[in-house]
Design an enzyme around this catalytic site. Structure first.
Site, short mmCIF file in Angstrom:
data_model
loop_
_atom_site.label_atom_id
_atom_site.label_comp_id
_atom_site.label_asym_id
_atom_site.label_seq_id
_atom_site.Cartn_x
_atom_site.Cartn_y
_atom_site.Cartn_z
N ARG A 263 -3.19 5.97 8.26
CA ARG A 263 -2.39 6.91 7.50
C ARG A 263 -2.55 6.70 5.99
O ARG A 263 -2.13 7.54 5.19
CB ARG A 263 -0.91 6.80 7.88
N TYR B 136 2.44 8.95 -0.31
CA TYR B 136 3.89 9.12 -0.30
C TYR B 136 4.40 9.07 -1.72
O TYR B 136 3.70 8.61 -2.64
CB TYR B 136 4.58 8.07 0.58
N HIS C 273 4.45 -11.57 -0.51
CA HIS C 273 4.08 -10.17 -0.36
C HIS C 273 5.22 -9.28 -0.81
O HIS C 273 6.17 -9.01 -0.08
CB HIS C 273 3.74 -9.84 1.10
N ASP D 50 8.00 -7.94 1.50
CA ASP D 50 7.45 -6.58 1.45
C ASP D 50 8.33 -5.64 0.64
O ASP D 50 8.24 -4.42 0.77
CB ASP D 50 7.21 -6.01 2.85
#
Length: 302
Positions: free
Chosen positions: A137, A57, A39, A258
Site C-alpha cells: 500500500r 495518506y 522507531h 512507532d
C-alpha cells in the site's frame, strides 16, 4: 529505486492520519537508564517541511514535540525513522536530530542517484541507516538492484538497512536478504498478524531469518498487528506471541513506539505500549538488551 506511484486523473482524497493520543499515560513499567525508542517519526510541521506530493495518506503534523512524550515514558535516546510522507526529503528528521545530536540518530530514505558526499553529510547529521518500504500500500517493492548498490556504498560508513515488509513477503525475499552485504533490520516484527498466532509461515520465516547474525528485528507495531485491539488486559497484548524478543534473538532485537502511529486502526496510548515490554520477556537482562545494549551497538558505535 522506484518511487511511490500516483494514479492518473482526479486523485481520491487522501486518508487523514489522526493525531497521536492526546493524554498518554505514565507507564507502570519503569524503563532502564539509557532506554531507546528505536522507531518513531517526525511529521512536519508541513508549513516548514513540505510533505511529499506522492504521499499515500495525509499526515497530522507531529513534529519534535515527541520529546515531551519521551520524557513522560522515561526514554532517553531516540532513533528517528524517515516516513514515506516526507519521501526523500530528510530535512525534518535532520532538524530534530540536530537539536539533540548526542541522543538522537536517524534512518534516512534516499534516491539511488544520491552522491557519496551527500551520504557522508547524512552521516555527519546523525544518520546511520537507510530505509526501504516493500509494503504494497506504500508503493510496493523498490528496485532491488538499487538497494544492493546502495547497500555496498553505505557499508563503508558502518550503516545498515531498515526494511519494511508485508508479512507474506518475508519468505519471498529470503534469497535477496541472504545476499545483502551488511546488517539489516526488519520493521514491526515483520507485521506478522496476531490473529493467526505464532504457527504461521511469516513468523516461521522471521525466525529463520534471525538465525543469520545480520538480521535484526524491531519488537514494535503491536498496535498494527493486533487482532483484539482494546479489550481485557493490556491493549494489543495478543501480538506478544509473535514477538521474537525471547528466546528468538535477544542480541538482535530493538524496541520502538512507532509514534505518531501512521495507519493504525486504533490510536494507542504509548504508556500502555511500554507496559507490554515485560510481556515480551520476564528476564530483566533480555529487556536491558532490547532497550539499551542493542540500540547502542547499532546506532551509537561511534
Amino acid at each position: 529505486m522506484t518511487d511511490i506511484s500516483t494514479t492518473t486523473g482526479t486523485p481520491a482524497p487522501l486518508r487523514v492520519n489522526p493525531p497521536p493520543h492526546p493524554n498518554p499515560s505514565r507507564p507502570a513499567y519503569r524503563l532502564p537508564p539509557g532506554a531507546c525508542d528505536a522507531h518513531c517519526h517526525v511529521f512536519g510541521p508541513g508549513a516548514r517541511f513540505a510533505y511529499s506530493p506522492k504521499r499515500t495518506y495525509e499526515p497530522t503534523d507531529a513534529p519534535a514535540a515527541v520529546r515531551a512524550l519521551h520524557a513522560l515514558l522515561g526514554i532517553e535516546r531516540v532513533v528517528l525513522v524517515q516516513a514515506s510522507i516526507h519521501g526523500h526529503d530528510n530535512s525534518a528528521m535532520l532538524d530534530a536530530i540536530a537539536q539533540s545530536p548526542d541522543t538522537y540518530r536517524g534512518v534516512a530514505m534516499v534516491p539511488a542517484s544520491i552522491a557519496d558526499a551527500e551520504l557522508r553529510a547524512l552521516h555527519e547529521g546523525g544518520v546511520r541507516s537507510l530505509r526501504f518500504n516493500f509494503v504494497r500500500r506504500l508503493g510496493g517493492a523498490p528496485d532491488l538492484d538499487a538497494i544492493r548498490s546502495l547497500a555496498h556504498r553505505v557499508k563503508t560508513l558502518g550503516w545498515h538497512l531498515v526494511l519494511h515488509f508485508d508479512p507474506q513477503d518475508l519468505p519471498v525475499y529470503r534469497q535477496f536478504l541472504d545476499e545483502l552485504p551488511l546488517p539489516y533490520v526488519i520493521d514491526h516484527m515483520g507485521r506478522v498478524l496476531a490473529e493467526s498466532g505464532p504457527r504461521q509461515e511469516p513468523f516461521d520465516a522471521l525466525l529463520e531469518l534471525m538465525k543469520d547474525e545480520r538480521c535484526w528485528v524491531k519488537v514494535s507495531g503491536a498496535e498494527r498487528t493486533s487482532h483484539l485491539l482494546s479489550g481485557p488486559g493490556l491493549p494489543f497484548e495478543d501480538a506478544v506471541p509473535c514477538a521474537p524478543a525471547d528466546p528468538g534473538g535477544p542480541d538482535r532485537v530493538l524496541w520502538g513506539t512507532d509514534w505518531p502511529h501512521p495507519s493504525v486502526r486504533e490510536m494507542p496510548d504509548d504508556g500502555k505500549l511500554v507496559d507490554l515490554l515485560p510481556l515480551f520477556s520476564d528476564d530483566p537482562a533480555v529487556l536491558h538488551k532490547l532497550l539499551v545494549d542493542n540500540p547502542t551497538r547499532l546506532y551509537w558505535q561511534d
